[in-house]
Design a protein around this motif. Sequence first.
Motif, PDB file in Angstrom:
ATOM      1  N   CYS A 143      83.992  47.770 -17.545  1.00 22.67           N
ATOM      2  CA  CYS A 143      84.619  48.600 -16.507  1.00 22.67           C
ATOM      3  C   CYS A 143      84.868  47.798 -15.239  1.00 22.67           C
ATOM      4  O   CYS A 143      85.943  47.879 -14.640  1.00 22.67           O
ATOM      5  N   PHE A 144      83.874  47.026 -14.819  1.00 23.49           N
ATOM      6  CA  PHE A 144      84.042  46.217 -13.606  1.00 23.49           C
ATOM      7  C   PHE A 144      85.074  45.112 -13.814  1.00 23.49           C
ATOM      8  O   PHE A 144      85.945  44.892 -12.958  1.00 23.49           O
ATOM      9  N   GLN A 145      85.009  44.420 -14.937  1.00 23.23           N
ATOM     10  CA  GLN A 145      85.899  43.281 -15.143  1.00 23.23           C
ATOM     11  C   GLN A 145      87.327  43.685 -15.463  1.00 23.23           C
ATOM     12  O   GLN A 145      88.236  42.853 -15.397  1.00 23.23           O
ATOM     13  N   GLY A 146      87.544  44.952 -15.776  1.00 22.34           N
ATOM     14  CA  GLY A 146      88.900  45.412 -16.032  1.00 22.34           C
ATOM     15  C   GLY A 146      89.817  45.260 -14.830  1.00 22.34           C
ATOM     16  O   GLY A 146      91.047  45.202 -14.970  1.00 22.34           O
ATOM     17  N   PHE A 147      89.242  45.165 -13.636  1.00 20.61           N
ATOM     18  CA  PHE A 147      90.026  45.011 -12.414  1.00 20.61           C
ATOM     19  C   PHE A 147      90.438  43.559 -12.158  1.00 20.61           C
ATOM     20  O   PHE A 147      91.307  43.300 -11.327  1.00 20.61           O
ATOM     21  N   ASP A 148      89.825  42.612 -12.856  1.00 18.38           N
ATOM     22  CA  ASP A 148      89.943  41.209 -12.463  1.00 18.38           C
ATOM     23  C   ASP A 148      91.346  40.624 -12.626  1.00 18.38           C
ATOM     24  O   ASP A 148      91.963  40.202 -11.644  1.00 18.38           O
ATOM     25  N   LEU A 149      91.838  40.536 -13.845  1.00 20.82           N
ATOM     26  CA  LEU A 149      93.092  39.822 -14.077  1.00 20.82           C
ATOM     27  C   LEU A 149      94.298  40.432 -13.369  1.00 20.82           C
ATOM     28  O   LEU A 149      95.137  39.691 -12.838  1.00 20.82           O
TER      29      LEU A 149
END
Length: 474
Positions: free
Chosen positions: A128-134
């Motif tokens: 959920c958190f890393q979904g914002f990264d790219l």
Amino acid sequence: MTIVLSKGPFIGQRHVQAVLLFACIAVNYMIKYNASIALVAMTNAETTNPNFPEYNWNEMEKSYILSSFYWGYVVTQFPAGYACRRFGAKMVLLVSTFGSAVAAIIVPFTVNWGGWQIFCVTRVLQGCFQGFDLPCVHAHLALWSPVEERNRLGALASSGIECGTVMAMFISGLIATSSLGWPGISYVSGAVGIAWCVLWQIFAANSPSKSTFITTNERSYIETSINAMKESETTVTKQPIPIPWKAMLHSSPFWALLIVRSAENWGFSAIQAELPAYMNGVFRMDMKSNTLYSALPYIVLWILSYCYLILADILLKYKLLSLSALRKTFNTVAFWIPTVGLIGVGFLEADQQSWAIILMIASVAINSGCTIGSGLNSIDLSPNHAGVLTSVTNAVASIMPILTPLVAGAIVNDESDRVQWQIVFAITAAVFFVGNLVYIIWGTAELQVWDNPDFLKHEYVNNEPNVSHLENGK
């Protein structure tokens, strides 16, 4: 000399932002992928450090753990583009990386009483958190990269994928065999993530105009770049331009990008997630050898990614290839050579370890060309909507890593059975081949007409599509 000075320092803030994005991706990919090594240590403590608990999880339960990351990753892809436009990349990347790091640290404290199910929950949180990264990385790059440097800075930042994968595969294995044991994998990766957050808070800025460290020359150089100017007017203003969803979804290059990125996610996740188990099951390597040979392909992949970058700069500088031709050529090499390698490795016997290592290294390392081949294509198609494009393509493509461990787990009941692995590799090779073929036919690096900020205002005249006013930059 005047030209050099007009761009600001030799190492300017645009380079600092790219390096910070590189480190952000590396840290998050290390957290994302170290579960495959941790699982080997957690279910076979004798090969690492027997002083820590060992868990009797079957293959399907381990597959759930590996795929659960993407359950959360898919959910946050859709709002990621909007969040970046609304709050800016600095805040969103800070929160997402900090949350992912904290979720990594709590794994050893929760798995003892919650088992593989609570491990899945923490992996979902990380996703959920890393979904914002790219999406935020691409939007941030579009704001900071002058047009002539966009390919270079974008590829530099994206090479954090290879760096993070190497750290996950190699460093995690060393930690697991040390006195820290498998819990150390979580502690170290979480601590590195928090350290990055401190550096990001100090040096990052949502745009050149908001940076306190940038020189006047460098800011002027970036902001006078046509595409960077367009980005500045859209991404960080209070009233961002509307998203042309209908035109985007009717665009063949958009669908080609979505398909090729889905194929890449399927292939890369299938190789990465199952590689430790394959090397251990078929070739009977202990944990130390497993870690070394599992990491070796990604070390070569990391090095080769910079070779692709240098070659791309040369080809574009001397106009030997157009940007579209460059993207398709690199992507073809990155997809179709591994296709042959994966088919070949599936036919090797248990006593052919050397050939297996060579083919596996080639299949993984050569795939690094897909970053320049298709990974940056969202910025080509629409700099103004790069974050949104990346959100949509990543959301769909992220379904693939959910499926690949489950498919592999359903096919491979016996890790020492070479025939079962042949099926897994054959499926991956087919996905690589078809995905790139679609990209060759319908993909492009040309700026799309619906990128224009005024597109929706003049999209229809007398109920008929009207794009003539947007052609030739008008």
